[in-house]
Design an enzyme around this catalytic site. Structure first.
Site, PDB file in Angstrom:
ATOM      1  N   LYS A  61      -0.242  16.158  46.885  1.00  0.00           N
ATOM      2  CA  LYS A  61       0.052  15.176  45.594  1.00  0.00           C
ATOM      3  C   LYS A  61      -1.435  14.739  44.996  1.00  0.00           C
ATOM      4  CE  LYS A  61       1.730  10.670  44.432  1.00  0.00           C
ATOM      5  NZ  LYS A  61       2.611   9.632  44.845  1.00  0.00           N
ATOM      6  N   LYS A  69       2.972  17.835  43.568  1.00  0.00           N
ATOM      7  CA  LYS A  69       3.259  17.310  42.441  1.00  0.00           C
ATOM      8  C   LYS A  69       1.681  16.612  41.830  1.00  0.00           C
ATOM      9  CE  LYS A  69       4.355  12.228  42.055  1.00  0.00           C
ATOM     10  NZ  LYS A  69       4.665  11.059  42.951  1.00  0.00           N
TER      11      LYS A  69
HETATM   12  C1  PBG Z   1       4.276   6.168  44.466  1.00  0.00           C
HETATM   13  C2  PBG Z   1       4.598   7.312  43.786  1.00  0.00           C
HETATM   14  C3  PBG Z   1       4.285   7.626  42.543  1.00  0.00           C
HETATM   15  C4  PBG Z   1       5.269   8.793  41.926  1.00  0.00           C
HETATM   16  C5  PBG Z   1       5.984   8.850  42.964  1.00  0.00           C
HETATM   17  N1  PBG Z   1       5.845   7.972  44.054  1.00  0.00           N
HETATM   18  C6  PBG Z   1       3.044   7.275  41.718  1.00  0.00           C
HETATM   19  C7  PBG Z   1       1.849   7.019  41.970  1.00  0.00           C
HETATM   20  O1  PBG Z   1       1.367   7.694  43.323  1.00  0.00           O
HETATM   21  O2  PBG Z   1       0.882   6.148  41.600  1.00  0.00           O
HETATM   22  C8  PBG Z   1       5.023   9.246  40.649  1.00  0.00           C
HETATM   23  C9  PBG Z   1       6.407   9.856  40.036  1.00  0.00           C
HETATM   24  C10 PBG Z   1       6.270  10.155  38.656  1.00  0.00           C
HETATM   25  O3  PBG Z   1       5.415   9.851  37.894  1.00  0.00           O
HETATM   26  O4  PBG Z   1       7.414  10.385  37.955  1.00  0.00           O
HETATM   27  N2  PBG Z   1       3.747   6.595  45.805  1.00  0.00           N
END
Ligand code: PBG
Length: 329
Positions: free
Chosen positions: A196, A254
């Site tokens: 991520k 992601k």
């Molecule tokens: C939080 C989380 C995020 C997303 C999924 N879980 C945002 C972040 O890490 O700030 C993003 C999902 C999206 O943008 O559709 N842990």
């Protein structure tokens, strides 16, 4: 030499094109993210995600049934936590009767066979908008893992089939797996957000949950000390293989579209199912361009979803899931 091989023969008409097509899109490919809020009769559109909503539990029931009927059998739950319940330790995340725990039960009540996954991270519960606990200007690792493991256990107790840690702390998969095993939740799965990246594509999601990192003295205003640097490729394999060793059942890359190289790398290097998350900013970009009449919404949407399949994803978390399935019909 005379031209003997003519590739266009396989593109002559729709029948031959579909006969030789290498990838297909089906409802089974999708994991549907759902945003849940407190209240009754609430279905609020998220301003930076046109056509996407936050639901209160009563309307979540209706939505879950609708998804099931469409053949969408897996959901990924996120909650918007009221400000007065937020604290640095994520206390509310462990509340047996918290919104997430009730949301899991609600979905299972109306569609018992729906696969329910829950987001595990502290950001929606934290006044600072961080995925872990903040101390002395830093996001502390090991203490955060302890809370994330407790949070996962609480979701499992509420009936979640899978927990989906999205926090990127080191060692959290092991902490979660060990606690689940110890408490006899041997069949509760873990879908790890393993690669991520610290991405600006999450903007609209943070609007949806009011969970952006705050701008405050002694609190980092970004997530770069735990989410990955988007300049890195090899590191994604390291992260992913470690999560598998620690007990992840499914791994994830992601964001999606700008990270297809990683989807393929990961697919080629692991023996577990690979998920990709087409994130909120990707959704917002296409909606905005289509609203302006600059792109053909449906055509571009299908092209993007197919790109995930072609890159090697087994599972696609996407806000377009319903739109796609309607088109397939
Ligand atoms: C939080 C989380 C995020 C997303 C999924 N879980 C945002 C972040 O890490 O700030 C993003 C999902 C999206 O943008 O559709 N842990």
């Amino acid at each position: 030499m005379q031209q003997l091989r003519r590739n266009r023969r396989l593109r002559t008409n729709d029948a031959i094109r579909s006969l030789v097509r290498e990838n297909t899109i089906t409802p089974q490919d999708f994991l549907v993210p759902l945003f849940v809020v407190e209240g009754k009769g609430v279905k609020e559109e998220i301003s930076s995600m046109p056509g996407y909503y936050r639901y209160s539990l009563d309307l979540l029931k209706k939505e879950a049934k609708e998804l099931w009927i469409m053949g969408l059998k897996s959901v990924l739950l996120f909650v918007k936590v009221p400000d007065d319940l937020k604290d640095n330790k994520g206390t509310e995340a462990l509340n047996k009767n918290g919104l997430m725990q009730r949301a899991v039960k609600t979905v299972k009540e109306v569609v018992p066979d729906m696969l329910v996954m829950t987001d595990v991270a502290l950001d929606p519960y934290s006044p600072y908008g961080h995925d872990g606990i903040v101390e002395d200007g830093a996001i502390v690792n090991d203490k955060s893992c302890e809370v994330l493991a407790q949070m996962s256990l609480s979701h499992a107790q509420a009936g979640a089939d899978f927990v989906a840690p999205s926090d990127m702390m080191d060692g959290r998969i092991l902490a979660i797996r060990e606690l689940l095993e110890k408490e006899n939740f041997k069949n509760t799965g873990i879908m790890s957000y393993s690669a991520k990246y610290a991405s600006a594509f999450y903007g609209p999601f943070r609007d949806a949950l009011d969970s952006a990192p705050v701008d405050m003295v002694n609190v980092p205003n970004n997530k770069k000390t735990y989410q990955m640097d988007f300049a890195n490729r090899d590191e994604a394999i390291k992260e992913t293989l470690m999560d598998i060793e620690e007990g992840a059942d499914i791994v994830m890359v992601k964001p999606g579209l700008a990270y297809l190289d990683l989807v393929r790398d990961v697919r080629d290097n692991v023996d577990v199912p690979v998920a990709v998350y087409q994130v909120s900013g990707e959704y917002a970009m296409l909606k905005a361009a289509a609203e302006k009449g600059w792109l053909d919404h449906d055509a571009v949407m299908l092209e993007q979803i197919m790109a995930f399949k072609r890159a090697g994803a087994h599972i696609i978390a996407s806000y377009f899931a319903k739109d796609v399935v309607k088109l397939l019909d």
